[in-house]
Scaffold this motif. Structure first.
Motif, short mmCIF file in Angstrom:
data_model
loop_
_atom_site.label_atom_id
_atom_site.label_comp_id
_atom_site.label_asym_id
_atom_site.label_seq_id
_atom_site.Cartn_x
_atom_site.Cartn_y
_atom_site.Cartn_z
N CYS A 240 0.84 -1.21 0.00
CA CYS A 240 0.00 0.00 0.00
C CYS A 240 0.87 1.25 0.00
O CYS A 240 1.94 1.28 0.62
CB CYS A 240 -0.89 0.03 1.24
N CYS A 241 0.38 2.30 -0.67
CA CYS A 241 1.05 3.60 -0.63
C CYS A 241 0.10 4.65 -1.19
O CYS A 241 -0.94 4.32 -1.77
CB CYS A 241 2.36 3.58 -1.41
N SER A 242 0.47 5.91 -1.04
CA SER A 242 -0.34 7.01 -1.54
C SER A 242 -0.45 6.95 -3.06
O SER A 242 0.47 6.50 -3.75
CB SER A 242 0.26 8.35 -1.12
N GLU A 243 -1.58 7.45 -3.57
CA GLU A 243 -1.87 7.37 -5.01
C GLU A 243 -2.62 8.63 -5.44
O GLU A 243 -3.48 9.14 -4.71
CB GLU A 243 -2.72 6.13 -5.28
N PHE A 244 -2.30 9.13 -6.62
CA PHE A 244 -3.07 10.22 -7.22
C PHE A 244 -3.39 9.84 -8.65
O PHE A 244 -2.48 9.69 -9.48
CB PHE A 244 -2.31 11.55 -7.18
N CYS A 276 -4.93 3.82 4.34
CA CYS A 276 -5.13 4.34 2.98
C CYS A 276 -6.61 4.48 2.63
O CYS A 276 -7.44 3.65 3.02
CB CYS A 276 -4.45 3.42 1.97
N ASP A 277 -6.90 5.52 1.87
CA ASP A 277 -8.24 5.78 1.37
C ASP A 277 -8.43 4.98 0.09
O ASP A 277 -8.01 5.38 -0.99
CB ASP A 277 -8.40 7.28 1.09
N HIS A 278 -9.08 3.81 0.21
CA HIS A 278 -9.21 2.91 -0.94
C HIS A 278 -10.17 3.47 -1.98
O HIS A 278 -9.96 3.29 -3.19
CB HIS A 278 -9.68 1.53 -0.47
N GLY A 279 -11.25 4.12 -1.55
CA GLY A 279 -12.22 4.63 -2.49
C GLY A 279 -11.78 5.88 -3.21
O GLY A 279 -12.11 6.09 -4.37
N GLY A 280 -11.01 6.73 -2.53
CA GLY A 280 -10.50 7.95 -3.14
C GLY A 280 -11.47 9.11 -3.08
O GLY A 280 -12.68 8.93 -2.91
N LEU A 281 -10.93 10.32 -3.18
CA LEU A 281 -11.73 11.54 -3.21
C LEU A 281 -11.72 12.11 -4.62
O LEU A 281 -10.65 12.37 -5.17
CB LEU A 281 -11.16 12.57 -2.23
N PRO A 282 -12.90 12.30 -5.23
CA PRO A 282 -12.92 12.86 -6.59
C PRO A 282 -12.37 14.28 -6.60
O PRO A 282 -12.73 15.10 -5.77
CB PRO A 282 -14.41 12.84 -6.95
N ALA A 283 -11.47 14.53 -7.53
CA ALA A 283 -10.94 15.88 -7.72
C ALA A 283 -11.63 16.57 -8.88
O ALA A 283 -11.85 17.78 -8.84
CB ALA A 283 -9.43 15.83 -7.95
N ALA A 284 -11.97 15.83 -9.91
CA ALA A 284 -12.68 16.37 -11.07
C ALA A 284 -13.24 15.20 -11.87
O ALA A 284 -12.70 14.09 -11.81
CB ALA A 284 -11.75 17.21 -11.93
#
Length: 457
Positions: A240-244, A276-284
């Motif tokens: 696991c690690c940060s992702e963009f 870790c945030d598996h679902g993610g936050l929408p940026a656009a």
């Protein structure tokens, strides 16, 4: 009947094409046994069945006494996973994918995304394929050679083809290696205060429902000596690690999102799954039922024709934000993320660029307003080309391949030297994340760094 039984007994079931021949012999023998039983008196039918039983017992004994060659029974393959051949991992052939040939596919339990291992024979594919994957990148005003090792290079050395089949995952590297355990071998992108743009061509019809073409950042390498050192926020491959996610798309939708790991540390590091945030936050987001993006002339951005993706990461009033633009001719659509401060550390340290394409019967989180389960990906290729990085100005320019941050120097006994002649207004916008060793970097940021500076007078 006896002849067919003896033929079965004597047949070499492990020879070339043995499986099919053996099946045909068994069917012929079964048919002969049935026919004999129907046309003969009862005692003759019983005798025929006894002969058949003896023949099959002999066949079973013969088969049990033989040892099948490894080529006939192979279900697993051991492949080299890094350049120096030190690490190995056993992988299973993907039953739903292409045969196990040049590319080795690996699946992870409970994962929807597969990751690719090293090619066994880099010279097996010819044509536009280049074993080192060398491409030209506009790297902050300079044309530099970087490597998507293993990818097909097109556009006169300025782009790569991303394929659904065979599945590929490639990393942008500073040298011609597929992956590495060393952070400095990756051409990491330090995007805080900077921007990235790339030309995208999905073609017509292009990757459709159920396809996900991804162009994204992760904090590689993971803290492991095995495998491809890959990691992401969904822990694909177990790390696991940060992702963009700069781009996750098909012709119906394009999505930008961030995945924070709150226990982030400078790579190499492996975060815990719970962090870790598996679902993610929408940026656009674009398309997916809206008229700004989709296949055909009826959309502002026709996804079946080439378009340019650009994302800027300015720091405004001390807050990291994101601005996204899709451009096609004189048309443009935009989106924004107001606060990305939780991604400051990874984007400042530098993240590895990953490109891949995968598919699923349920990608409704991406294209659910247009597509419906079960989705069937059409497996079309995509081209990424003309990648460009540029500084938004006002802050120190990032280095192309930063080494891990050295341990901080103990604070000087005399304390911070003060601002003196240095103009320090730039720190209000860009902060003091970088210490480039200059006098003004120390004078302006010494107190914010608790007296720690690389510059000494």
């Amino acid at each position: 009947l006896l002849a067919s039984g003896m033929a079965l007994q004597q047949h070499d079931a492990f020879g070339a094409g043995a499986g099919e021949e053996c099946r045909l012999l068994e069917e012929a023998h079964r048919a002969e046994t049935t026919a004999a039983a129907r046309r003969a008196p009862a005692w003759r039918a019983a005798a025929a069945l006894m002969v058949a039983a003896v023949a099959f017992v002999a066949l079973a004994s013969a088969l049990a006494s033989k040892k099948a060659p490894a080529s006939a029974l192979r279900t697993d393959a051991v492949v080299a996973l890094n350049e120096d051949k030190n690490a190995q991992e056993q992988v299973r052939e993907d039953p739903g994918g292409p045969p196990l040939k040049n590319n080795v596919l690996a699946t992870c339990p409970n994962c929807t995304q597969r990751h690719n291992l090293l090619m066994r024979d880099p010279d097996a594919a010819k044509g536009s394929y280049q074993s080192d994957g060398a491409i030209e990148v506009d790297w902050f005003g300079k044309t530099e050679t970087k490597y998507f090792n293993g990818a097909s290079v097109v556009e006169d050395g300025k782009g790569i083809v991303v394929t659904m089949a065979p599945f590929e995952k490639v990393f942008l590297m500073n040298k011609a290696v597929r992956t590495s355990k060393e952070f400095g071998d990756f051409a990491v992108l330090q995007l805080m205060g900077n921007s990235i743009s790339v030309e995208v061509n999905m073609g017509n019809p292009g990757a459709g429902c159920g396809c996900n073409v991804a162009f994204y950042l992760v904090s590689m390498p993971s803290e492991t000596r095995l495998g491809d050192h890959y990691c992401d926020a969904n822990c694909v491959g177990g790390h696991c690690c940060s992702e963009f996610d700069l781009i996750e798309m098909n012709v119906h939708a394009l999505k930008v999102s961030s995945h924070r790991c709150w226990d982030y540390k400078h790579p190499p590091h492996t975060s815990t799954p719970i962090a870790c945030d598996h679902g993610g936050l929408p940026a656009a987001g674009f398309g997916n039922g809206k008229s700004d993006f989709g296949p055909g002339d009826g959309f502002t951005i026709d996804s079946q024709r080439p378009f340019t993706f650009e994302m800027e990461f300015p720091v405004e009033n001390g807050v990291l934000t994101g601005r996204v633009a899709l451009r096609q001719g004189d048309k443009e659509v935009t989106g924004s993320a107001e606060n990305l401060d939780f991604m400051k550390a990874p984007l400042s340290d530098g993240m590895a660029l990953v490109v891949d394409a995968w598919h699923s019967q349920d990608l409704t989180w991406l294209d659910g307003s247009v597509c419906h389960r079960p989705e069937r990906c059409n497996m079309k290729d995509t081209v990424f080309s003309k990648m460009k990085l540029r500084s938004l100005g006002g802050g120190p320019a990032p280095t192309p391949a930063p080494a891990p941050t050295p341990p901080p120097t103990p604070p000087p006994p005399f304390g911070c030297p003060g601002q003196s002649f240095c103009g320090c207004d730039w720190t209000k916008r860009w902060g003091c994340q970088w210490d480039d060793g200059t006098e003004c970097s120390c004078r302006c940021c010494c107190e914010r760094r608790w007296g720690q500076c690389r510059w000494r007078h």
